[in-house]
Design an enzyme around this catalytic site. Structure first.
Site, PDB file in Angstrom:
ATOM      1  CD  GLU B  48      -2.944  -1.033   0.099  1.00 46.58           C
ATOM      2  OE1 GLU B  48      -3.043   0.003  -0.583  1.00 46.58           O
ATOM      3  OE2 GLU B  48      -3.607  -2.059  -0.148  1.00 46.58           O
ATOM      4  CG  ASN B  52      -0.701   5.308  -1.087  1.00 44.03           C
ATOM      5  OD1 ASN B  52      -1.528   4.933  -1.906  1.00 44.03           O
ATOM      6  ND2 ASN B  52      -0.963   5.410   0.207  1.00 44.03           N
ATOM      7  NE  ARG B 106      -4.994   3.326  -6.220  1.00 39.81           N
ATOM      8  CZ  ARG B 106      -4.520   2.341  -6.993  1.00 39.81           C
ATOM      9  NH1 ARG B 106      -4.168   2.552  -8.214  1.00 39.81           N
ATOM     10  NH2 ARG B 106      -4.402   1.137  -6.510  1.00 39.81           N
TER      11      ARG B 106
END
Ligand SMILES: Nc1ncnc2c1ncn2[C@@H]1O[C@H](COP(=O)(O)OP(=O)(O)OP(=O)(O)O)[C@@H](O)[C@H]1O
Ligand SMILES: [Mg+2]
Lengths: 106, 145
Positions: B48, B52, B106
């Protein structure tokens, strides 16, 4: 990451195999879009038992498939996620939108 | 906090490195004797944070990502992931479930997942100067049967 498929009696089953992350998600989504366009199924089952890893990019894929099928008046759900994908599904709360089921296979 | 062991790496924000980063941290974490579930949680959180950087910090270019992991007191793994990209204006808002600036691809669940899979999550940023994410996870000590 690969998506295999089978189609029978209005039901498209997608077999997710490998690691579903941001790197693989775009290609996966394209593959699935093409399959849905080709078969125009009534039901779309995402069979997750072959997933080795999934993160939030996979959540977005599942939601997109669900929305696409919904727009066509069809149904979509996910089956048999292994433990790690299931923990991600739980943390994201998408099971309140998309049905996640476990099938007994003998 | 005493550092007992550490790794440091740097890689460009290419998506192929997402899998590499989580596998590398999992290999390093193996010395803490984690369960498969603990390893899965750590890999997910790393995935994650690195994603990002690739998606949000450097949306139209390739930038530098730094990843450090260390083992500290109390059988704890600390992971620090840093970028020098566009940064986050309102961190509190960014951490809310479902908040995303990323559109349909997303889900806005990255920080929520990091938070629920790790014991501690700290996000530091100033706009235009990048983001530093620090996460900690204690690995339960299991006694041999
Ligand atoms: N490294 C970063 N640099 C700049 N902005 C970031 C960074 N990390 C997160 N953000 C901002 O915080 C928001 C929330 O991040 P989070 O990971 O929770 O969700 P997401 O990335 O949008 O979606 P998902 O993680 O579910 O794919 C992002 O949409 C983005 O605006
Ligand atoms: Mg994210």
């Amino acid at each position: 990451m690969k998506v295999l498929s089978s189609y029978k009696n209005g039901r498209l089953t997608l077999f997710f195999k490998g690691e579903l992350d941001h790197h693989s998600a775009k290609k996966v989504m394209n593959t699935i879009d093409q399959l849905i366009d080709e078969y125009l199924p009534r039901d779309c089952v995402m069979e997750l038992s072959g997933l080795k890893f999934m993160d939030s990019s996979g959540i977005a894929v599942i939601l997109r498939v669900y929305k696409r099928m919904n727009e066509m008046g069809g149904r979509a759900w996910a089956e048999n996620p292994p433990r790690q994908p299931m923990r991600v599904i739980d943390a994201s709360g998408i099971d309140r939108i998309v049905k996640i089921s476990t099938t007994m296979k003998e | 906090m005493k550092t007992k062991n550490y790794i440091k790496m740097e890689f460009p924000s290419r998506s192929v490195n997402e899998g590499f980063a989580r596998a590398a941290v999992a290999c390093f974490a193996a010395q803490l004797d984690p369960t498969l579930e603990e390893l899965g949680d750590i890999k997910t959180a790393v995935s994650e944070a690195v994603t990002n950087c690739i998606v949000h910090a450097y949306p139209d270019s390739i930038g530098k990502i730094s990843l450090r992991a260390r083992i500290i007191d109390n059988n704890t793994l600390e992971i620090v992931i840093k970028d020098w990209g566009k940064g986050i204006e309102d961190i509190e808002k960014a951490r809310e479930p479902m908040f995303t600036t990323g559109g349909e691809e997303r889900s806005g669940m990255g920080f929520t997942i990091m938070e629920s899979f790790m014991d501690k999550l700290r996000v530091r940023s100033s706009p235009g100067r990048g983001v530093t994410v620090t996460m900690r996870r204690r690995i339960a000590v299991r006694t041999a049967e």
